[in-house]
Design a protein around this motif. Structure first.
Motif, short mmCIF file in Angstrom:
data_model
loop_
_atom_site.label_atom_id
_atom_site.label_comp_id
_atom_site.label_asym_id
_atom_site.label_seq_id
_atom_site.Cartn_x
_atom_site.Cartn_y
_atom_site.Cartn_z
N ALA A 179 0.83 -1.21 0.00
CA ALA A 179 0.00 0.00 0.00
C ALA A 179 0.86 1.25 0.00
O ALA A 179 2.03 1.23 0.39
CB ALA A 179 -0.92 0.00 1.22
N LEU A 180 0.25 2.33 -0.47
CA LEU A 180 0.83 3.67 -0.44
C LEU A 180 -0.07 4.57 0.39
O LEU A 180 -1.20 4.21 0.70
CB LEU A 180 0.90 4.26 -1.86
CG LEU A 180 1.78 3.61 -2.89
CD1 LEU A 180 1.58 4.29 -4.24
CD2 LEU A 180 3.22 3.69 -2.46
N ARG A 181 0.42 5.75 0.67
CA ARG A 181 -0.40 6.84 1.19
C ARG A 181 -0.41 7.90 0.09
O ARG A 181 0.63 8.22 -0.49
CB ARG A 181 0.18 7.45 2.47
CG ARG A 181 0.23 6.48 3.62
CD ARG A 181 -1.11 6.39 4.31
NE ARG A 181 -1.05 5.37 5.35
CZ ARG A 181 -2.05 5.08 6.13
NH1 ARG A 181 -3.20 5.70 5.99
NH2 ARG A 181 -1.93 4.17 7.04
N VAL A 182 -1.60 8.37 -0.24
CA VAL A 182 -1.79 9.38 -1.29
C VAL A 182 -2.27 10.66 -0.63
O VAL A 182 -3.26 10.65 0.11
CB VAL A 182 -2.83 8.89 -2.33
CG1 VAL A 182 -3.12 9.96 -3.37
CG2 VAL A 182 -2.37 7.59 -2.99
N TYR A 183 -1.57 11.77 -0.86
CA TYR A 183 -1.96 13.04 -0.27
C TYR A 183 -3.05 13.66 -1.13
O TYR A 183 -2.84 14.00 -2.29
CB TYR A 183 -0.75 13.97 -0.16
CG TYR A 183 -0.97 15.11 0.79
CD1 TYR A 183 -1.05 14.88 2.16
CD2 TYR A 183 -1.11 16.40 0.33
CE1 TYR A 183 -1.25 15.93 3.04
CE2 TYR A 183 -1.31 17.45 1.21
CZ TYR A 183 -1.39 17.21 2.56
OH TYR A 183 -1.59 18.24 3.44
N SER A 184 -4.25 13.79 -0.55
CA SER A 184 -5.40 14.31 -1.29
C SER A 184 -6.28 15.13 -0.36
O SER A 184 -6.61 14.67 0.74
CB SER A 184 -6.19 13.14 -1.87
OG SER A 184 -7.36 13.59 -2.51
N ARG A 225 -4.18 9.64 2.44
CA ARG A 225 -5.20 8.60 2.27
C ARG A 225 -4.52 7.26 2.00
O ARG A 225 -3.58 7.17 1.22
CB ARG A 225 -6.12 8.92 1.09
CG ARG A 225 -6.65 10.32 1.05
CD ARG A 225 -7.79 10.52 1.98
NE ARG A 225 -8.28 11.90 1.85
CZ ARG A 225 -9.27 12.38 2.54
NH1 ARG A 225 -9.89 11.62 3.40
NH2 ARG A 225 -9.65 13.63 2.39
N TYR A 226 -5.04 6.20 2.61
CA TYR A 226 -4.53 4.85 2.41
C TYR A 226 -4.93 4.37 1.02
O TYR A 226 -6.08 4.53 0.61
CB TYR A 226 -5.12 3.92 3.48
CG TYR A 226 -4.62 2.51 3.42
CD1 TYR A 226 -3.42 2.16 4.01
CD2 TYR A 226 -5.35 1.53 2.76
CE1 TYR A 226 -2.95 0.86 3.97
CE2 TYR A 226 -4.89 0.22 2.72
CZ TYR A 226 -3.69 -0.10 3.33
OH TYR A 226 -3.24 -1.38 3.27
N ALA A 227 -4.00 3.78 0.29
CA ALA A 227 -4.27 3.30 -1.08
C ALA A 227 -3.65 1.92 -1.28
O ALA A 227 -2.44 1.76 -1.17
CB ALA A 227 -3.69 4.28 -2.09
N THR A 228 -4.46 0.95 -1.58
CA THR A 228 -3.97 -0.39 -1.86
C THR A 228 -3.41 -0.45 -3.27
O THR A 228 -4.05 0.01 -4.22
CB THR A 228 -5.12 -1.41 -1.74
OG1 THR A 228 -5.70 -1.30 -0.44
CG2 THR A 228 -4.63 -2.82 -1.95
N ILE A 229 -2.21 -1.00 -3.41
CA ILE A 229 -1.61 -1.12 -4.73
C ILE A 229 -2.19 -2.34 -5.45
O ILE A 229 -2.10 -3.46 -4.96
CB ILE A 229 -0.07 -1.25 -4.64
CG1 ILE A 229 0.51 0.02 -4.01
CG2 ILE A 229 0.53 -1.51 -6.02
CD1 ILE A 229 2.01 -0.06 -3.73
#
Length: 111
Positions: free
Chosen positions: A35-40, A45-49
């Motif tokens: 997973a990544l964290r996406v700045y929005s 925000r948690y983001a599953t790859i």
């Protein structure tokens, strides 16, 4: 860098034949994705790859599932790695490491 100085993650366009050879794509089992964290909208925000794309020119892109506004509407986005609006969150569980392929660098989001 304070959160006020971090730009939101910039979405990338998909690969096209004009970009050269098709990218090498790596995926992970649904139950063990990194997973990544996406700045929005001012929040990480948690983001599953879902997939990693390694383009022939050396660029790396991640296709992720993410709730960009925090309203439970999850969408799929493509982001070039690295960029200030992305941070690594976690790698797949070690017991499946042989099945996973490459992952983002082990950088944790700042709080």
């Amino acid at each position: 860098m304070s959160s006020e100085e971090i730009p939101g993650a910039v979405e990338a366009r998909p690969w096209s034949p004009d970009d050269g050879p098709a990218p090498r794509v790596t995926t992970w089992p649904r139950t063990n994705r990194p997973a990544l964290r996406v700045y929005s909208h001012g929040v990480w925000r948690y983001a599953t790859i879902e997939a990693r794309q390694d383009w022939a020119d050396g660029r790396v892109f991640y296709q992720v599932s993410v709730d960009l506004r925090g309203d439970t509407h999850v969408t799929t986005r493509l982001y070039q790695w690295p960029q200030p609006g992305l941070r690594a969150s976690h790698a797949p569980r070690p017991e499946a490491a042989g099945e996973t392929g490459p992952t983002p660098p082990p950088t944790r989001p700042r709080r």
